[in-house]
Enzyme design. Structure first.
Site, PDB file in Angstrom:
ATOM      1  N   ARG A  82       0.845  -1.207   0.000  1.00 24.84           N
ATOM      2  CA  ARG A  82       0.000   0.000   0.000  1.00 24.84           C
ATOM      3  C   ARG A  82       0.875   1.250   0.000  1.00 24.84           C
ATOM      4  NH1 ARG A  82      -4.668   0.222   4.460  1.00 24.84           N
ATOM      5  NH2 ARG A  82      -2.927   0.764   5.806  1.00 24.84           N
ATOM      6  N   LYS A 184      -2.568   6.517   1.498  1.00 26.97           N
ATOM      7  CA  LYS A 184      -2.384   6.949   2.886  1.00 26.97           C
ATOM      8  C   LYS A 184      -1.369   8.099   2.888  1.00 26.97           C
ATOM      9  CE  LYS A 184      -2.400   4.664   7.371  1.00 26.97           C
ATOM     10  NZ  LYS A 184      -3.667   5.194   7.861  1.00 26.97           N
TER      11      LYS A 184
HETATM   12  C1  LIG Z   1      -8.798   6.598   6.035  1.00 28.87           C
HETATM   13  C2  LIG Z   1      -8.568   5.230   6.582  1.00 28.87           C
HETATM   14  N1  LIG Z   1      -9.402   4.256   6.204  1.00 28.87           N
HETATM   15  C3  LIG Z   1      -9.254   2.989   6.661  1.00 28.87           C
HETATM   16  C4  LIG Z   1      -8.244   2.657   7.552  1.00 28.87           C
HETATM   17  C5  LIG Z   1      -8.102   1.258   8.032  1.00 28.87           C
HETATM   18  O1  LIG Z   1      -7.059   0.625   7.361  1.00 28.87           O
HETATM   19  P1  LIG Z   1      -6.260  -0.589   8.006  1.00 28.87           P
HETATM   20  O2  LIG Z   1      -7.272  -1.662   8.260  1.00 28.87           O
HETATM   21  O3  LIG Z   1      -5.292  -0.980   6.960  1.00 28.87           O
HETATM   22  O4  LIG Z   1      -5.653  -0.076   9.258  1.00 28.87           O
HETATM   23  C6  LIG Z   1      -7.364   3.649   7.980  1.00 28.87           C
HETATM   24  C7  LIG Z   1      -6.284   3.343   8.928  1.00 28.87           C
HETATM   25  O5  LIG Z   1      -5.256   2.930   8.550  1.00 28.87           O
HETATM   26  C8  LIG Z   1      -7.515   4.965   7.480  1.00 28.87           C
HETATM   27  O6  LIG Z   1      -6.691   5.936   7.868  1.00 28.87           O
END
Ligand SMILES: Cc1ncc(COP(=O)(O)O)c(C=O)c1O
Length: 341
Positions: A82, A184
């Site tokens: 990612r 991210k």
């Molecule tokens: C905007 C956003 N959506 C979803 C997630 C959840 O992603 P993950 O399950 O990879 O932590 C996060 C946190 O990382 C986030 O910042």
């Protein structure tokens, strides 16, 4: 090494400096081999790309102690991938996936005494990130970058049990069509701050963002994807090009299908359907699943039948199965658990 002397259950979610962090620099078109350092400070030129044009992306994952005493992380390969996708979208040089995993292993091992013990509910939060370091004044990508990983112990997400939260439909947008909602990048979080401070002022725990083009479809919150359970026990989760592909959500979809025999629909979810769902949760690394009891849309309340006291029964099964896999009580799919020590 002796475990750090901490009140693991009550340390909360704050930054606590640990001993070692990993640093790698990108110069002349290549990443160096990286190194551990005790220096927690970053000194940058005043005109560094990250300071002027926000060229920075990050990741978040956890290390924790399993029942049999191993220190492990959960699917770090997906964080590595990612971060490559995030970097490419901001014209940054992708950090090699293998080196990313090696960096995580090194930092966690070097700070093993800060990994909370099994049963404490606390974890070691791992923050990989990278940013443009050289001076950039015209709007363009930097030529030099730094990748770093630090770790900080954090307390259990739910100290008094997982109580359902109340969220509101947000009038501000988080992501635009064809924008950066799926990566991210710090910029997505900077622009969510106004909305979350405002939500808290109005007494809500989180914001539900709708798609900014039509404001009819459910997207995500500022830090988690949505899952819904239908009255027929199906898992429904929004599919959108403008939400972050949550690793927890992808794992829950697998758990639902392969461990619990549930039907899963990954598709566009209209806000108008939300009132018909039986359960709702937010999924992400921090809490795995936070149950949502109520959604408020400009004064109109949607109250899920699972109520405001506890997680809905299907959400609870998903939560117990995934946390069971993470903690080593339930056999994990191949490659999900990365043993560090
Ligand atoms: C905007 C956003 N959506 C979803 C997630 C959840 O992603 P993950 O399950 O990879 O932590 C996060 C946190 O990382 C986030 O910042």
């Amino acid at each position: 090494m002796a475990k750090a002397d901490m009140d693991w259950k009550n340390i909360g979610f704050t930054y606590r400096q640990t001993e070692q962090r990993y640093v790698s620099d990108y110069k002349n078109g290549a990443w160096d081999n990286g190194r551990l350092t005790t220096d927690a400070n970053v000194v940058l030129n005043e005109c560094a790309g990250v300071l002027q044009y926000a060229q920075t992306v990050f990741e978040g994952l956890k290390a924790y102690t399993t029942e049999d005493g191993h220190i492990v992380t959960f699917r770090p390969d997906l964080n590595a991938k990612r971060m490559v996708d995030s970097a490419k979208r901001l014209e940054m040089p992708p950090f090699p996936e293998e080196q990313f995993i090696e960096a995580i292993e090194k930092v966690v091992a070097a700070n093993a005494d800060f990994v909370p013990p099994y049963g404490s509910g606390a974890t070691l939060y791992i923050r990989p990130y990278m940013f443009g370091t050289n001076p950039v004044i015209g709007v363009k990508p930097a030529d030099e970058y730094q990748f770093r990983v630090f770790v900080t112990p954090v307390g259990p997400y739910f100290s008094g049990g997982a109580k359902p939260i109340t969220i509101r439909v947000c009038d501000y947008d988080r992501a635009a069509p064809h924008g950066t909602g799926h990566i991210k990048a710090g910029l997505n979080y900077a622009m969510s701050l106004y909305a979350i401070v405002d939500a808290h002022k109005q007494g809500f725990d989180e914001n539900m963002y709708l798609d900014s083009a039509t404001r009819t479809k459910v997207e995500e919150t500022g830090g988690a994807n949505f899952i819904f359970i239908t009255r027929e026990n199906k898992l429904v989760t929004p599919k959108s090009d403008t939400i972050l592909p949550s690793i927890t959500r992808r794992s829950l979809v697998h758990v639902a299908q392969e461990y619990l025999g549930m039907e899963v629909e990954e598709r566009e979810v209209l806000f108008d359907e939300v009132k018909d769902f039986a359960e709702c949760g937010l999924c992400g690394t921090a809490a795995v699943i936070s149950p949502v009891g109520k959604i408020v849309d400009h004064g109109e309340e949607i109250c899920f039948p699972s109520g405001m006291e506890k997680m809905g029964p299907v959400t609870k099964k998903l939560y117990d199965t995934l946390t069971g896999i993470q903690m080593g009580h339930i056999k994990a799919p191949d490659g999900w658990i990365k043993v560090i020590q």
